[in-house]
Write a protein that holds these residues in place. Structure first.
Motif, mmCIF file in Angstrom:
data_model
loop_
_atom_site.group_PDB
_atom_site.id
_atom_site.type_symbol
_atom_site.label_atom_id
_atom_site.label_comp_id
_atom_site.label_asym_id
_atom_site.label_seq_id
_atom_site.Cartn_x
_atom_site.Cartn_y
_atom_site.Cartn_z
ATOM 1 N N THR A 47 49.150 -6.369 3.744
ATOM 2 C CA THR A 47 49.211 -7.006 2.437
ATOM 3 C C THR A 47 47.808 -7.078 1.851
ATOM 4 N N ILE A 48 47.701 -7.658 0.658
ATOM 5 C CA ILE A 48 46.403 -7.758 -0.024
ATOM 6 C C ILE A 48 46.327 -9.088 -0.757
ATOM 7 N N LEU A 49 45.160 -9.727 -0.718
ATOM 8 C CA LEU A 49 44.902 -10.988 -1.406
ATOM 9 C C LEU A 49 43.763 -10.801 -2.396
ATOM 10 N N ARG A 50 43.704 -11.710 -3.370
ATOM 11 C CA ARG A 50 42.645 -11.673 -4.380
ATOM 12 C C ARG A 50 42.108 -13.080 -4.571
ATOM 13 N N GLU A 51 40.849 -13.179 -4.945
ATOM 14 C CA GLU A 51 40.231 -14.485 -5.169
ATOM 15 C C GLU A 51 41.092 -15.266 -6.164
ATOM 16 N N PRO A 52 41.502 -16.512 -5.801
ATOM 17 C CA PRO A 52 42.544 -17.206 -6.570
ATOM 18 C C PRO A 52 42.209 -17.495 -8.022
ATOM 19 N N ALA A 53 40.966 -17.773 -8.361
ATOM 20 C CA ALA A 53 40.648 -18.057 -9.758
ATOM 21 C C ALA A 53 40.827 -16.804 -10.618
ATOM 22 N N ALA A 54 40.305 -15.677 -10.155
ATOM 23 C CA ALA A 54 40.467 -14.424 -10.895
ATOM 24 C C ALA A 54 41.937 -14.023 -10.954
ATOM 25 N N MET A 55 42.631 -14.218 -9.853
ATOM 26 C CA MET A 55 44.054 -13.890 -9.822
ATOM 27 C C MET A 55 44.838 -14.755 -10.805
ATOM 28 N N PHE A 56 44.510 -16.046 -10.877
ATOM 29 C CA PHE A 56 45.260 -16.941 -11.751
ATOM 30 C C PHE A 56 45.027 -16.598 -13.221
ATOM 31 N N GLU A 57 43.801 -16.226 -13.561
ATOM 32 C CA GLU A 57 43.530 -15.795 -14.938
ATOM 33 C C GLU A 57 44.387 -14.585 -15.291
ATOM 34 N N SER A 58 44.531 -13.650 -14.344
ATOM 35 C CA SER A 58 45.349 -12.469 -14.582
ATOM 36 C C SER A 58 46.824 -12.828 -14.696
ATOM 37 N N LEU A 59 47.316 -13.708 -13.825
ATOM 38 C CA LEU A 59 48.701 -14.156 -13.901
ATOM 39 C C LEU A 59 48.985 -14.830 -15.236
ATOM 40 N N PHE A 60 48.074 -15.701 -15.665
ATOM 41 C CA PHE A 60 48.264 -16.439 -16.910
ATOM 42 C C PHE A 60 48.358 -15.491 -18.092
ATOM 43 N N SER A 61 47.546 -14.460 -18.093
ATOM 44 C CA SER A 61 47.563 -13.481 -19.181
ATOM 45 C C SER A 61 48.806 -12.604 -19.122
ATOM 46 N N TYR A 62 49.097 -12.070 -17.943
ATOM 47 C CA TYR A 62 50.146 -11.060 -17.801
ATOM 48 C C TYR A 62 51.535 -11.654 -17.983
ATOM 49 N N TYR A 63 51.769 -12.842 -17.420
ATOM 50 C CA TYR A 63 53.103 -13.445 -17.435
ATOM 51 C C TYR A 63 53.239 -14.561 -18.465
ATOM 52 N N ASN A 64 52.394 -14.549 -19.464
ATOM 53 C CA ASN A 64 52.397 -15.639 -20.427
ATOM 54 C C ASN A 64 53.723 -15.769 -21.162
ATOM 55 N N ALA A 84 55.938 -22.510 -17.814
ATOM 56 C CA ALA A 84 54.755 -23.366 -17.784
ATOM 57 C C ALA A 84 53.640 -22.807 -18.649
ATOM 58 N N PHE A 85 53.505 -21.490 -18.664
ATOM 59 C CA PHE A 85 52.471 -20.868 -19.488
ATOM 60 C C PHE A 85 52.851 -20.885 -20.962
ATOM 61 N N ARG A 86 54.121 -20.699 -21.256
ATOM 62 C CA ARG A 86 54.555 -20.669 -22.656
ATOM 63 C C ARG A 86 54.363 -22.021 -23.347
ATOM 64 N N ARG A 87 54.387 -23.087 -22.576
ATOM 65 C CA ARG A 87 54.257 -24.418 -23.168
ATOM 66 C C ARG A 87 52.833 -24.726 -23.637
ATOM 67 N N VAL A 88 51.854 -23.973 -23.178
ATOM 68 C CA VAL A 88 50.455 -24.301 -23.451
ATOM 69 C C VAL A 88 50.095 -23.924 -24.885
ATOM 70 N N PRO A 89 49.551 -24.836 -25.659
ATOM 71 C CA PRO A 89 49.156 -24.504 -27.033
ATOM 72 C C PRO A 89 48.119 -23.390 -27.068
ATOM 73 N N ASN A 90 48.330 -22.450 -27.963
ATOM 74 C CA ASN A 90 47.381 -21.352 -28.185
ATOM 75 C C ASN A 90 47.141 -20.495 -26.952
ATOM 76 N N ALA A 91 48.078 -20.530 -26.000
ATOM 77 C CA ALA A 91 47.953 -19.728 -24.781
ATOM 78 C C ALA A 91 46.576 -19.910 -24.139
ATOM 79 N N SER A 92 46.150 -21.157 -24.034
ATOM 80 C CA SER A 92 44.804 -21.474 -23.546
ATOM 81 C C SER A 92 44.823 -21.754 -22.052
ATOM 82 N N LEU A 93 44.163 -20.911 -21.278
ATOM 83 C CA LEU A 93 44.031 -21.132 -19.838
ATOM 84 C C LEU A 93 43.280 -22.427 -19.559
ATOM 85 N N ALA A 94 42.247 -22.701 -20.331
ATOM 86 C CA ALA A 94 41.480 -23.931 -20.137
ATOM 87 C C ALA A 94 42.354 -25.157 -20.355
#
Length: 431
Positions: free
Chosen positions: A149-166, A171-181
């Motif tokens: 298997t393969i793992l990725r640094e969680p912060a970078a991975m989460f930014e990618s998940l948030f963008s890709y699966y927005n 949970a991501f759709r509820r965020v105003p302006n699609a803001s990760l912060a």
């Protein structure tokens, strides 16, 4: 001359499983034509390898039964493509999802052997998305299968998940302006455990590995330790996305493959405009804190990875990784022109190479073939850059024909869940 003969003898031992024709021109020039079966391999040969077999270890044939747990947003699509191409070159059967599952094994449900298309059983290779289930995979895969298997640094991975699966994760759709912060300032305000695709918003690595992504190491440190032990019991190699080439060196050593077996083109990559250039330190800390289980897994297996590199010889692994990068660039130039570059899907003329776009806000890049290209080398270049959806469709058609499967209605699985990946319109029906 004796020194040349000695080097040739050593080289012949390293590739004794292949047919080798040695042509000695003059007294110092040697040309190697390496045959794989009846066909001359068109891939650039990396010979000799910088990392020889460990001392006193016997020569092994290439290992051909591999199960790759394709985790999300970790460069897993690129590893999958390597495995697909290896399987095709060696006429191996690849486990592929039942059509009701589309191109993932009915993720996010726990994996079941029933999710595998009957024309792709029994398999040698498995590499499509699934949620790990040890017992079910043991039912499907033959004894001696190597699990990777393969793992990725969680912060970078989460930014990618948030963008890709927005557009797919509530949970991501509820965020105003699609803001990760905004999400990471108060994730509990948006996250609902148990929703479809909630796992993309919380400890996705742990979920993919079959763990309970709702557990927190702060509340139950013993759970993380147990999950780590379970992973170590099954997986012979945990690759690290940030050190992708070094991971491939370890993979090819584990499987007794040649380095040219793991040459690759980067797949499913986002355009620079669709990702953060750099994740601010405060945001990275918040992402790791929210995904503490993933962070614990990554930190452990990152350390394990470097201990493994040290055992293999760090200088040796780094040399081989450099050779891999150099050969990869030669291959990309040969396939995609003197200055090969990723390009937006809209600029890719070859329909079979157009990557699927998850939303209008995310641009997934790909490669295109030069106009007028044709022949066996072009077909190999096509597979090198073929996205997951098209390659899975192609392999399924090919394996159905090979197995002599008659056209018949496919049974429909009971209550399949909605999926985050929809099928692309089918391209031209290739061979």
């Amino acid at each position: 001359m004796p020194a040349i003969v000695q080097r040739l003898q050593q080289a012949t031992k390293m590739i004794s499983r292949r047919k080798v024709l040695l042509l000695v021109l003059g007294c110092s020039t040697v040309s190697l034509l390496v045959h794989q079966g009846a066909q001359l391999s068109w891939y650039p040969k990396l010979f000799p390898l910088s990392c020889p077999p460990l001392r006193d270890s016997p020569l092994r044939p290439k290992h051909t039964t591999v199960a790759f747990l394709k985790t999300h947003k970790t460069a897993g699509t690129t590893v999958q493509n390597i495995l697909f191409r290896f399987a095709e070159r060696h006429n191996l059967t690849v486990a592929l999802p039942h059509p009701s599952c589309e191109h993932q094994f009915c993720y996010p449900r726990n994996f079941s052997a029933h999710f595998v298309h009957p024309a792709t059983r029994p398999p040698h290779v498995l590499a499509s998305h699934l949620r790990f289930d040890r017992a079910e995979l043991a039912r499907l895969m033959p004894p001696g299968t190597v699990y990777v298997t393969i793992l990725r640094e969680p912060a970078a991975m989460f930014e990618s998940l948030f963008s890709y699966y927005n557009q797919y994760c509530p949970a991501f759709r509820r965020v105003p302006n699609a803001s990760l912060a905004a999400f990471l300032r108060a994730p509990e305000a948006y996250y609902r455990a148990g929703e479809h695709f909630a796992m993309f918003a919380h400890n996705t690595l742990a979920y993919d590995l079959g763990g309970d992504n709702e557990r927190s190491p702060r509340d139950d440190a013993a759970y993380l330790a147990r999950l780590i032990r379970q992973v170590e019991e099954v997986f012979s190699l945990v690759m690290i996305a940030e050190y992708f080439d070094e991971s491939l060196v370890l993979l090819r050593r584990l499987l007794a493959w040649d380095l040219d077996d793991v040459l690759y083109a980067k797949l499913n990559a986002r355009a620079a405009s669709s990702r953060l250039a750099a994740i601010p330190a405060a945001l990275a800390r918040a992402a790791r804190a929210w995904n503490a289980l993933d962070a614990g897994l990554y930190d452990h297996f990152n350390a394990t990875f470097w201990r493994r590199v040290a055992r293999a010889g760090r200088a040796c692994v780094e040399r081989e990784a450099r050779e891999l990068r150099e050969a990869r660039q030669r291959l990309l130039r040969r396939c995609f022109g003197d200055e090969p570059a990723l390009r937006p899907a809209a600029q890719i003329r070859t329909k079979q190479l157009q990557p699927w776009q998850p939303s209008r806000k995310v641009d997934i890049m790909g490669y295109d073939l030069p106009s007028g290209a044709a022949g066996p080398a072009t077909d190999a270049c096509l597979k090198l850059a073929m996205p997951e959806v098209q390659y899975s469709n192609y392999l399924l058609r090919k394996q159905k024909r090979r197995g002599g499967a008659r056209a018949r209605p496919e049974p429909v699985l009971d209550n399949p869940p909605p999926r985050p990946i929809r099928a692309l319109p089918r391209g031209p029906q290739g061979p």
